[in-house]
Design an enzyme around this catalytic site. Structure first.
Site, PDB file in Angstrom:
ATOM      1  N   TRP A 191      69.007  86.851  -1.490  1.00  0.00           N
ATOM      2  CA  TRP A 191      67.902  86.029  -0.807  1.00  0.00           C
ATOM      3  C   TRP A 191      66.626  86.920  -0.660  1.00  0.00           C
ATOM      4  CZ3 TRP A 191      67.580  86.774   5.187  1.00  0.00           C
ATOM      5  CH2 TRP A 191      66.554  85.734   5.759  1.00  0.00           C
ATOM      6  N   GLN A 196      60.325  88.686  -4.278  1.00  0.00           N
ATOM      7  CA  GLN A 196      59.902  90.114  -4.127  1.00  0.00           C
ATOM      8  C   GLN A 196      60.072  91.039  -5.309  1.00  0.00           C
ATOM      9  OE1 GLN A 196      61.725  91.246  -0.539  1.00  0.00           O
ATOM     10  NE2 GLN A 196      60.468  89.766   0.846  1.00  0.00           N
ATOM     11  N   TYR A 243      66.730  79.731  -2.868  1.00  0.00           N
ATOM     12  CA  TYR A 243      66.146  80.947  -2.984  1.00  0.00           C
ATOM     13  C   TYR A 243      65.278  80.913  -4.044  1.00  0.00           C
ATOM     14  CZ  TYR A 243      70.104  82.471   0.072  1.00  0.00           C
ATOM     15  OH  TYR A 243      71.137  82.816   1.049  1.00  0.00           O
ATOM     16  N   SER A 257      77.590  77.287   6.257  1.00  0.00           N
ATOM     17  CA  SER A 257      76.728  78.474   6.747  1.00  0.00           C
ATOM     18  C   SER A 257      75.982  78.107   7.840  1.00  0.00           C
ATOM     19  CB  SER A 257      75.595  78.908   5.675  1.00  0.00           C
ATOM     20  OG  SER A 257      74.677  79.879   6.096  1.00  0.00           O
ATOM     21  N   GLN A 295      79.122  81.310   6.391  1.00  0.00           N
ATOM     22  CA  GLN A 295      78.407  82.265   6.396  1.00  0.00           C
ATOM     23  C   GLN A 295      77.336  82.409   7.420  1.00  0.00           C
ATOM     24  OE1 GLN A 295      75.024  83.723   2.868  1.00  0.00           O
ATOM     25  NE2 GLN A 295      77.224  83.093   2.041  1.00  0.00           N
ATOM     26  N   LYS A 328      64.228 102.835   9.613  1.00  0.00           N
ATOM     27  CA  LYS A 328      62.901 103.077   9.137  1.00  0.00           C
ATOM     28  C   LYS A 328      61.550 102.583  10.073  1.00  0.00           C
ATOM     29  CE  LYS A 328      63.072  99.232   5.763  1.00  0.00           C
ATOM     30  NZ  LYS A 328      63.267  99.025   4.452  1.00  0.00           N
ATOM     31  N   GLU A 382      74.090 103.250  -1.515  1.00  0.00           N
ATOM     32  CA  GLU A 382      74.078 103.589   0.027  1.00  0.00           C
ATOM     33  C   GLU A 382      74.853 102.681   0.665  1.00  0.00           C
ATOM     34  OE1 GLU A 382      71.389 104.543   3.693  1.00  0.00           O
ATOM     35  OE2 GLU A 382      70.432 103.913   1.854  1.00  0.00           O
TER      36      GLU A 382
END
Length: 336
Positions: free
Chosen positions: A21, A27, A54, A152, A177, A216, A294
């Site tokens: 998504w 993006q 999406y 969902s 979801q 961040k 990560e």
């Protein structure tokens, strides 16, 4: 990587699932998207989540190409139906029989597969009889186009009603979801107890609260260049609710807790949702392969009671818990 059963079904999923998504087809350039999927596979992720809406179907196509050379039986592919796709005609959205039957075929074509492991209702359709929706899902399962069904962002009452029909139709309804994170806990009061009773597992999205729980974003500071908060294509809208000083100051208090646990902020956030025994998997997204690596490090992490209490104390004033915030549109959505 560790694996959990999805609810009380016999299907196992990776604790960390990869979702596309707001990334694939929009993006993130395709080369980067393919690299992220490859890293996810290398890190042991087997569960991949997408949806027809999406990037208006483009994300499914990217995922299909990315998994094209992978043994199909080695991965679990999940997709969804409800939101508008295509040109936005009167039947290009919702959970009516016409849209479901046409959408599953489109999704399978784009994903380059004969079946999906879980086909999910992306929201509850208040304009279509639930019996019609569940009957269409039953036909999808009985045709071998999906092994299981899920939903969902359904309420506890909607889940109960859907589950009753699924039992009558003899189809396995095994998952929900929802959005879930340290900051967004609206499923705890009603949805989780209902799901535990009925045998559904949660596959949660936004465990890092759109990136806010990475630390961040700083109070009083402009968002970092290239971050989701600067994306005019939809990312900025989705993260906006968290970008206030009260939330960001509370999140900053998590930094020493993460350090004490030997985790990054993102790892702490993902590990936190996985402490809930009703959570089968946490969906992560990524624009770079290193982000995948990560987040995968949160798999198998067990946070002790002192750490869990410290987290609650740090963010107590900004946690959203109202179960009424699990909600679907009143009417069938249209495109723009």
């Amino acid at each position: 990587m560790e694996f959990r059963y999805l609810g009380k079904s016999g299907l196992k999923v990776s604790e960390i699932a990869y979702g596309n998504w707001l990334t694939h087809g929009s993006q993130v350039e395709e080369d980067a998207a393919l690299a992220c999927v490859r890293r996810a596979l290398d890190e042991g992720i087997t569960t991949f989540d997408t949806a027809d809406v999406y990037a208006n179907t483009a994300a499914e196509s990217v995922l299909g190409r990315a998994l094209g050379d992978v043994r199909r039986e080695s991965v679990e592919i999940l997709t969804k139906v409800f939101w508008p796709t295509g040109p936005g005609g009167p039947n290009d959205a919702g959970l009516g029989r016409k849209h479901i039957m046409e959408s599953i075929d489109g999704s399978l074509r784009r994903l380059q597969t004969d079946y999906v492991d879980v086909y999910q209702a992306h929201r509850f359709d208040n304009e279509t009889p639930l019996e019609e929706t569940m009957s269409a899902f039953a036909d999808v399962v009985h045709a071998g186009k999906a092994h299981y069904i899920g939903v969902s962002e359904w309420t506890a009452d909607e889940i109960r009603a859907g589950h009753e029909l699924a039992r009558e139709l003899r189809i396995p309804f095994i998952s929900n979801q929802p959005q879930y994170s340290m900051l967004w806990r609206v499923i705890d009061e009603r949805v989780v107890p209902a799901s535990e009773e009925l045998g559904l597992g949660q596959i949660v999205w936004s465990p890092i609260a759109q990136g806010v729980l990475t630390g961040k974003y700083k109070p009083g500071a402009q968002p970092p260049a290239g971050s989701r908060a600067t994306d005019a294509g939809g990312g900025a809208d989705n993260i906006a609710r968290w970008l206030n000083d009260d939330v960001l100051n509370a999140v900053a208090k998590l930094e020493p807790i993460a350090a004490e646990a030997g985790l990054s902020m993102a790892q702490l956030a993902v590990a936190w949702v996985l402490q809930n025994p009703n959570v089968s998997a946490a969906i992560i997204g990524a624009s770079r392969p290193e982000q995948v690596s990560e987040n995968v490090a949160a798999a198998g992490v067990r946070l002790d009671e002192a750490t869990m209490r410290a987290i609650d104390d740090a963010i107590a004033g900004v946690v959203v818990r109202d179960p009424a915030l699990t909600v679907s549109p009143d009417s069938r959505p249209g495109r723009g």
